[in-house]
Design an enzyme around this catalytic site. Structure first.
Site, PDB file in Angstrom:
ATOM      1  N   CYS A 142       0.860  -1.189   0.000  1.00 38.64           N
ATOM      2  CA  CYS A 142       0.000   0.000   0.000  1.00 38.64           C
ATOM      3  C   CYS A 142       0.897   1.241   0.000  1.00 38.64           C
ATOM      4  O   CYS A 142       1.761   1.381   0.863  1.00 38.64           O
ATOM      5  CB  CYS A 142      -0.922   0.017   1.214  1.00 38.64           C
ATOM      6  SG  CYS A 142      -1.977   1.470   1.192  1.00 38.64           S
ATOM      7  N   LYS A 177       1.590  -9.569  -2.519  1.00 35.64           N
ATOM      8  CA  LYS A 177       1.263  -8.482  -3.457  1.00 35.64           C
ATOM      9  C   LYS A 177       2.309  -7.391  -3.376  1.00 35.64           C
ATOM     10  O   LYS A 177       2.520  -6.794  -2.318  1.00 35.64           O
ATOM     11  CB  LYS A 177      -0.121  -7.913  -3.132  1.00 35.64           C
ATOM     12  CG  LYS A 177      -0.587  -6.869  -4.141  1.00 35.64           C
ATOM     13  CD  LYS A 177      -2.048  -6.580  -3.940  1.00 35.64           C
ATOM     14  CE  LYS A 177      -2.567  -5.534  -4.896  1.00 35.64           C
ATOM     15  NZ  LYS A 177      -3.988  -5.242  -4.630  1.00 35.64           N
TER      16      LYS A 177
HETATM   17  C1  LIG Z   1     -10.471   2.360  -3.835  1.00 35.55           C
HETATM   18  C2  LIG Z   1      -9.373   1.339  -3.850  1.00 35.55           C
HETATM   19  C3  LIG Z   1      -9.101   0.621  -2.693  1.00 35.55           C
HETATM   20  C4  LIG Z   1      -8.085  -0.348  -2.671  1.00 35.55           C
HETATM   21  N1  LIG Z   1      -7.854  -1.057  -1.547  1.00 35.55           N
HETATM   22  C5  LIG Z   1      -6.901  -2.038  -1.546  1.00 35.55           C
HETATM   23  C6  LIG Z   1      -6.693  -2.848  -0.407  1.00 35.55           C
HETATM   24  O1  LIG Z   1      -7.384  -2.748   0.622  1.00 35.55           O
HETATM   25  N2  LIG Z   1      -5.700  -3.790  -0.469  1.00 35.55           N
HETATM   26  C7  LIG Z   1      -4.926  -3.989  -1.592  1.00 35.55           C
HETATM   27  O2  LIG Z   1      -4.066  -4.870  -1.607  1.00 35.55           O
HETATM   28  N3  LIG Z   1      -5.140  -3.245  -2.694  1.00 35.55           N
HETATM   29  C8  LIG Z   1      -6.089  -2.275  -2.698  1.00 35.55           C
HETATM   30  N4  LIG Z   1      -6.296  -1.535  -3.828  1.00 35.55           N
HETATM   31  C9  LIG Z   1      -5.445  -1.766  -5.012  1.00 35.55           C
HETATM   32  C10 LIG Z   1      -6.131  -2.711  -6.010  1.00 35.55           C
HETATM   33  O3  LIG Z   1      -6.390  -3.984  -5.441  1.00 35.55           O
HETATM   34  C11 LIG Z   1      -5.249  -2.899  -7.259  1.00 35.55           C
HETATM   35  O4  LIG Z   1      -4.011  -3.478  -6.897  1.00 35.55           O
HETATM   36  C12 LIG Z   1      -4.953  -1.570  -7.959  1.00 35.55           C
HETATM   37  O5  LIG Z   1      -6.094  -0.738  -7.938  1.00 35.55           O
HETATM   38  C13 LIG Z   1      -4.505  -1.763  -9.420  1.00 35.55           C
HETATM   39  O6  LIG Z   1      -5.478  -2.469 -10.152  1.00 35.55           O
HETATM   40  P1  LIG Z   1      -6.587  -1.721 -11.065  1.00 35.55           P
HETATM   41  O7  LIG Z   1      -5.857  -0.773 -11.950  1.00 35.55           O
HETATM   42  O8  LIG Z   1      -7.278  -2.819 -11.786  1.00 35.55           O
HETATM   43  O9  LIG Z   1      -7.500  -0.985 -10.132  1.00 35.55           O
HETATM   44  C14 LIG Z   1      -7.320  -0.576  -3.857  1.00 35.55           C
HETATM   45  C15 LIG Z   1      -7.601   0.158  -5.024  1.00 35.55           C
HETATM   46  C16 LIG Z   1      -8.615   1.097  -5.041  1.00 35.55           C
HETATM   47  C17 LIG Z   1      -8.911   1.852  -6.318  1.00 35.55           C
END
Ligand SMILES: Cc1cc2nc3c(=O)[nH]c(=O)nc-3n(C[C@H](O)[C@H](O)[C@H](O)COP(=O)(O)O)c2cc1C
Length: 319
Positions: A142, A177
């Site tokens: 994160c 991750k």
């Molecule tokens: C609103 C939001 C909340 C997220 N919360 C988490 C989380 O709690 N834990 C985590 O590992 N990734 C979290 N992510 C990251 C996503 O799981 C993902 O790795 C990241 O958004 C990239 O993928 P995408 O482009 O398909 O969204 C979050 C992303 C967004 C947009």
């Protein structure tokens, strides 16, 4: 002779696109990424009905966290969001109770966890062993919460300690991750692999900021957040390419996947499965069947029977 659309259907039904990882079995390789939707039984059913292969839950910690105050998310041009939700979650005990109460689990569920010490990771995994979760994903990436996430995930020694502790407590596969905000994501992935990780999820969000020119201030209350969505796809593809070259364990690609073409791009880069996050926000749950149908058609058109025939093809320059 068989009509061409019939032939396509029969070829399609033969294609094996399942993903199996040490007892963690998915009917297809397209998962919901962590943090995107809530974790109620109703949502798990809706995600399953929409065609996802598995669902990753919102990250949890030992103690509940309130997260940051609004605004926590802002949309950006080109398809994406910058968010700093602050890893808000109800804490381990509440989450474990919810998981124990799950009556129906139509697809595998992956618990996502974070902490600042190896002991915390071990404690969360030990507690979740008494729940029906199928797999663990350690969120070491994160980008906007201090002392957890990236602060752990950028140090190979800390990564190794955390993964060893989680693996010791886990009877189910452990995914790690990683972040795209690293000079060498492959080094961190290699440290996780040596410590016993079963797979790498690449990647989490990219550190970012949006400033409002009228107020002259950053829009998010936390000022800095993580960029996700289509705009980060090339960064994520490069990370998957690098990591899959370095480690032998499977890589799960994540970052900007919206269409089946995006998913195939990640498979070609070396991913064995993918996760979809932001696209669910801007396109809805229909993305899951669009992506799996698209992967199947792509394979059928090329006469491919097993998804393994696509995985990592971009590494082979003589293709
Ligand atoms: C609103 C939001 C909340 C997220 N919360 C988490 C989380 O709690 N834990 C985590 O590992 N990734 C979290 N992510 C990251 C996503 O799981 C993902 O790795 C990241 O958004 C990239 O993928 P995408 O482009 O398909 O969204 C979050 C992303 C967004 C947009």
């Amino acid at each position: 002779m068989e009509p061409s659309h019939k032939k396509k259907e029969s070829e399609t039904s033969l294609a094996d696109i399942s993903f199996n990882l040490a007892g963690f079995k998915m009917r297809n390789p397209v998962m919901l990424a962590s943090g995107i939707l809530g974790v109620t039984p109703d949502i798990i059913k809706r995600v399953a009905d929409a065609g996802a292969g598995a669902m990753v839950m919102k990250s949890i910690s030992v103690e509940p966290r309130q997260g940051y105050r609004n605004p926590t998310i802002v949309e950006v041009e080109g398809g994406g969001y910058v968010n700093a939700v602050g890893l808000s979650n109800p804490g381990l005990d509440v989450f474990a109770e919810e998981m124990r109460g799950l009556k129906e689990k139509p697809i595998p569920v992956v618990a996502s966890l974070f902490g600042s010490t190896a002991e915390e990771f071990s404690h969360i995994v030990s507690t979740l062993e008494s729940t029906p979760v199928d797999c663990y994903e350690l969120n070491l990436s994160c980008p906007h919460v201090e002392k957890v996430g990236l602060e752990v995930g950028q140090d190979p020694v800390a990564v190794s300690k955390v993964v060893k502790a989680a693996k010791k407590a886990a009877s189910r596969p452990v995914l790690v991750k990683i972040s795209p905000n690293l000079t060498a994501p492959a080094e961190i992935a290699a440290a996780a692999e040596s410590a016993g990780a079963d797979a790498i999820t690449a990647v989490n969000t990219v550190r970012a900021m949006v400033i409002d020119v009228e107020t002259g201030q950053p829009i998010l209350s936390h000022r800095i957040g993580g960029l996700s969505g289509s705009v980060i796809k090339p960064i994520a593809v490069r990370c998957v390419y690098d990591v899959s070259q370095r480690v032998k364990i499977p890589v799960i690609g994540c970052g900007g996947i919206t269409t089946w073409k995006d998913a195939v791009e990640f498979l070609l880069a070396g991913a064995s499965a993918v996760q979809v996050g932001s696209a669910v926000g801007y396109r809805g749950l229909g993305v899951f069947s669009e992506i799996t149908d698209g992967i199947r058609s792509y394979m059928a058109q090329r006469g491919l029977k097993n998804i393994g025939e696509i995985i990592g093809r971009a590494h082979n320059s003589s293709d």
